[in-house]
Design a protein around this motif. Structure first.
Motif, PDB file in Angstrom:
ATOM      1  N   ARG A   1       0.925  -1.147   0.147  1.00 30.32           N
ATOM      2  CA  ARG A   1       0.122   0.082   0.073  1.00 30.32           C
ATOM      3  C   ARG A   1       0.807   1.292  -0.108  1.00 30.32           C
ATOM      4  O   ARG A   1       1.706   1.506   0.875  1.00 30.32           O
ATOM      5  CB  ARG A   1      -0.885  -0.087   1.332  1.00 30.32           C
ATOM      6  N   LEU A   2       0.714   2.233  -0.991  1.00 31.38           N
ATOM      7  CA  LEU A   2       1.265   3.462  -1.141  1.00 31.38           C
ATOM      8  C   LEU A   2       0.566   4.511  -0.779  1.00 31.38           C
ATOM      9  O   LEU A   2      -0.829   4.240  -0.826  1.00 31.38           O
ATOM     10  CB  LEU A   2       1.861   3.611  -2.662  1.00 31.38           C
ATOM     11  N   THR A   3       1.000   5.448   0.012  1.00 36.97           N
ATOM     12  CA  THR A   3       0.489   6.664   0.061  1.00 36.97           C
ATOM     13  C   THR A   3       0.940   7.760  -0.546  1.00 36.97           C
ATOM     14  O   THR A   3       1.882   7.874  -1.066  1.00 36.97           O
ATOM     15  CB  THR A   3      -0.018   6.881   1.717  1.00 36.97           C
ATOM     16  N   SER A   4       0.382   9.014  -0.219  1.00 41.01           N
ATOM     17  CA  SER A   4       1.127  10.318  -0.658  1.00 41.01           C
ATOM     18  C   SER A   4       2.402  10.629   0.252  1.00 41.01           C
ATOM     19  O   SER A   4       3.020  11.403  -0.105  1.00 41.01           O
ATOM     20  CB  SER A   4       0.131  11.593  -0.235  1.00 41.01           C
ATOM     21  N   ASP A   5       2.526   9.836   1.455  1.00 41.82           N
ATOM     22  CA  ASP A   5       3.881   9.900   2.043  1.00 41.82           C
ATOM     23  C   ASP A   5       4.915   9.116   1.266  1.00 41.82           C
ATOM     24  O   ASP A   5       4.767   7.834   0.987  1.00 41.82           O
ATOM     25  CB  ASP A   5       3.608   9.114   3.457  1.00 41.82           C
ATOM     26  N   ILE A   6       5.921   9.920   0.749  1.00 40.55           N
ATOM     27  CA  ILE A   6       6.809   9.217  -0.188  1.00 40.55           C
ATOM     28  C   ILE A   6       7.595   8.198   0.439  1.00 40.55           C
ATOM     29  O   ILE A   6       8.318   7.186  -0.273  1.00 40.55           O
ATOM     30  CB  ILE A   6       7.747  10.371  -0.863  1.00 40.55           C
ATOM     31  N   ASN A   7       7.675   8.096   1.676  1.00 42.02           N
ATOM     32  CA  ASN A   7       8.229   7.104   2.476  1.00 42.02           C
ATOM     33  C   ASN A   7       7.905   5.722   2.226  1.00 42.02           C
ATOM     34  O   ASN A   7       8.456   4.559   2.255  1.00 42.02           O
ATOM     35  CB  ASN A   7       8.599   7.468   3.999  1.00 42.02           C
ATOM     36  N   THR A   8       6.391   5.869   1.983  1.00 42.03           N
ATOM     37  CA  THR A   8       5.907   4.315   1.699  1.00 42.03           C
ATOM     38  C   THR A   8       6.271   4.034   0.269  1.00 42.03           C
ATOM     39  O   THR A   8       6.298   2.548   0.147  1.00 42.03           O
ATOM     40  CB  THR A   8       4.176   4.573   1.494  1.00 42.03           C
ATOM     41  N   VAL A   9       6.774   4.740  -0.611  1.00 41.27           N
ATOM     42  CA  VAL A   9       7.097   4.245  -1.647  1.00 41.27           C
ATOM     43  C   VAL A   9       8.703   3.984  -1.836  1.00 41.27           C
ATOM     44  O   VAL A   9       9.130   2.967  -2.218  1.00 41.27           O
ATOM     45  CB  VAL A   9       7.324   5.505  -2.961  1.00 41.27           C
ATOM     46  N   LEU A  10       9.419   4.653  -0.851  1.00 45.35           N
ATOM     47  CA  LEU A  10      10.957   4.344  -0.841  1.00 45.35           C
ATOM     48  C   LEU A  10      11.160   3.283  -0.035  1.00 45.35           C
ATOM     49  O   LEU A  10      12.154   2.564  -0.233  1.00 45.35           O
ATOM     50  CB  LEU A  10      11.413   5.465  -0.209  1.00 45.35           C
ATOM     51  N   ASN A  11      10.191   2.836   0.883  1.00 42.21           N
ATOM     52  CA  ASN A  11      10.282   1.285   1.729  1.00 42.21           C
ATOM     53  C   ASN A  11       9.399   0.356   0.918  1.00 42.21           C
ATOM     54  O   ASN A  11       9.511  -0.834   1.670  1.00 42.21           O
ATOM     55  CB  ASN A  11       9.736   1.769   2.956  1.00 42.21           C
ATOM     56  N   SER A  12       9.224   0.357  -0.399  1.00 44.74           N
ATOM     57  CA  SER A  12       8.788  -0.638  -0.918  1.00 44.74           C
ATOM     58  C   SER A  12       9.319  -1.405  -2.044  1.00 44.74           C
ATOM     59  O   SER A  12      10.816  -0.951  -2.172  1.00 44.74           O
ATOM     60  CB  SER A  12       7.287  -0.015  -1.544  1.00 44.74           C
ATOM     61  N   ASN A  13       8.916  -2.047  -2.888  1.00 43.72           N
ATOM     62  CA  ASN A  13       9.609  -2.565  -3.901  1.00 43.72           C
ATOM     63  C   ASN A  13       9.599  -1.926  -5.304  1.00 43.72           C
ATOM     64  O   ASN A  13      10.221  -2.457  -6.326  1.00 43.72           O
ATOM     65  CB  ASN A  13       9.110  -4.104  -4.318  1.00 43.72           C
ATOM     66  N   TRP A  14       9.227  -0.503  -5.063  1.00 43.10           N
ATOM     67  CA  TRP A  14       9.281   0.340  -6.123  1.00 43.10           C
ATOM     68  C   TRP A  14      10.698   0.386  -6.780  1.00 43.10           C
ATOM     69  O   TRP A  14      11.569   0.882  -6.184  1.00 43.10           O
ATOM     70  CB  TRP A  14       8.926   1.815  -5.673  1.00 43.10           C
ATOM     71  N   ASN A  15      10.863   0.308  -8.098  1.00 39.25           N
ATOM     72  CA  ASN A  15      11.967   0.537  -8.876  1.00 39.25           C
ATOM     73  C   ASN A  15      11.921   1.634  -9.889  1.00 39.25           C
ATOM     74  O   ASN A  15      11.239   1.502 -10.924  1.00 39.25           O
ATOM     75  CB  ASN A  15      12.467  -0.884  -9.446  1.00 39.25           C
TER      76      ASN A  15
END
Length: 329
Positions: free
Chosen positions: A73-87
């Motif tokens: 789950r991603l949100t507007s908090d960019i840390n949720t993206v940085l701490n995910s499998n996003w490449n």
């Protein structure tokens, strides 16, 4: 007598029935799950956003080859993206469901799986069910602008943090989600979305003159795939390139498709198959009139769907099989 007639219509599952003899403001139509819904013919009399806060209610579910079936789950908090499998080096795909649906919808799961089969992508499945699942369809219809705008803010934020190349984004929207995709493209501020694929864009309470529908210039490339044209789906071309499989209004293999739901969802099946295939070759017509007359000798060809930004334009006819694989070429 009027009450008996209405009950019969519901039981029969008829497709679109005006209730002129009861109340000229209301009619019935079949939603994406084949259930009947009430349509308000005067959406201006309906509050467009009761109980829906798009900034908090829209959900972003990330799928990658490291988590192909269980989302992060991603949100507007960019840390949720940085701490995910996003490449940030991988292409990004957005999938947007239609009315009365959610992130587990047919378009979400089929296209997600095909995108991940085709390449190492960041696939974001949008869940705006808090806005789309309403008893009065006009309420959901009136939310396409703010929903698309909220998603565009999310995309701008990813770009601001160096996590995305907007020009390489592909957005897929089905039903009402096709118009959400169009509004997303209209409102992104940090670049231009690469491609939007509108899968049988819904017609109810939209007109050719509306500014909040899917349109030609919402992305560098826009494509419409119309499989229930004039029924659940828009009849006229809306995108830069528009494909009408089997002339667009009904689809082989759907039998007696009273609600039009089978033909409507065929757009999802066709596009999902096209992601890993380049075999949907259509012939270009001189214009929409040749679709209406079902007479398109062909002045060229073009490939429908796919997982790439393209440069096609015009109106295309394509014949398909009645069962999978649907591509004939």
């Amino acid at each position: 007598m009027k009450q008996i007639l209405i009950l019969f219509i519901f039981l029969a599952g008829a497709y679109t029935i005006p209730l002129d003899q009861v109340n000229p403001r209301w009619s019935l139509f079949s939603n994406t799950n084949g259930r009947m819904q009430v349509v308000d013919a005067n959406p201006l009399q309906v509050d467009s956003e009761p109980f829906f806060n798009p900034s908090t209610d829209i959900q972003y579910h990330l799928f990658t080859r490291h988590n192909p079936t269980t989302s992060q789950r991603l949100t507007s908090d960019i840390n949720t993206v940085l701490n995910s499998n996003w490449n940030p080096n991988n292409p990004t795909r957005f999938i947007i469901h239609g009315v009365d649906s959610d992130s587990n919808s047919l378009v979400s799961t089929l296209c997600r799986d095909q995108f991940l089969a085709n390449g190492d992508h960041n696939v974001i499945v949008i869940d705006w069910s808090a806005g789309s699942n309403t008893f009065v369809y006009a309420t959901a219809r009136n939310r396409v602008g703010v929903t698309g705008g909220t998603i565009s803010i999310f995309i701008d934020n990813l770009h601001r943090n160096g996590l995305i190349t907007i020009e390489n984004i592909i957005v897929v929207g089905f039903n009402l989600g096709a118009h959400v995709a169009g509004n997303l493209g209209k409102q992104v501020t940090r670049g231009r979305v690469g491609a939007i694929f509108g899968l049988d864009p819904i017609a109810n309470l939209f007109s050719a003159g509306d500014t909040d529908r899917l349109a030609v210039n919402d992305a560098s490339y826009t494509e419409g795939i119309h499989t229930n044209a004039g029924g659940n789906g828009f009849a006229e071309p809306l995108a830069r390139a528009t494909f009408y499989p089997n002339w667009g209004s009904s689809q082989p293999g759907c039998g007696i498709d009273i609600t039009g739901n089978c033909a409507h969802e065929r757009a999802v099946h066709l596009y999902a198959e096209s992601i890993t295939s380049n075999r949907f070759i259509g012939r270009q017509c001189s214009g929409y009139q040749q679709i209406l007359t079902q007479n398109c000798p062909g002045i060229g060809s073009g490939t429908m769907g796919g997982d790439a930004v393209k440069t096609l334009s015009g109106v295309f006819f394509i014949a398909t099989n009645s069962v999978q694989p649907f591509a004939q070429n």
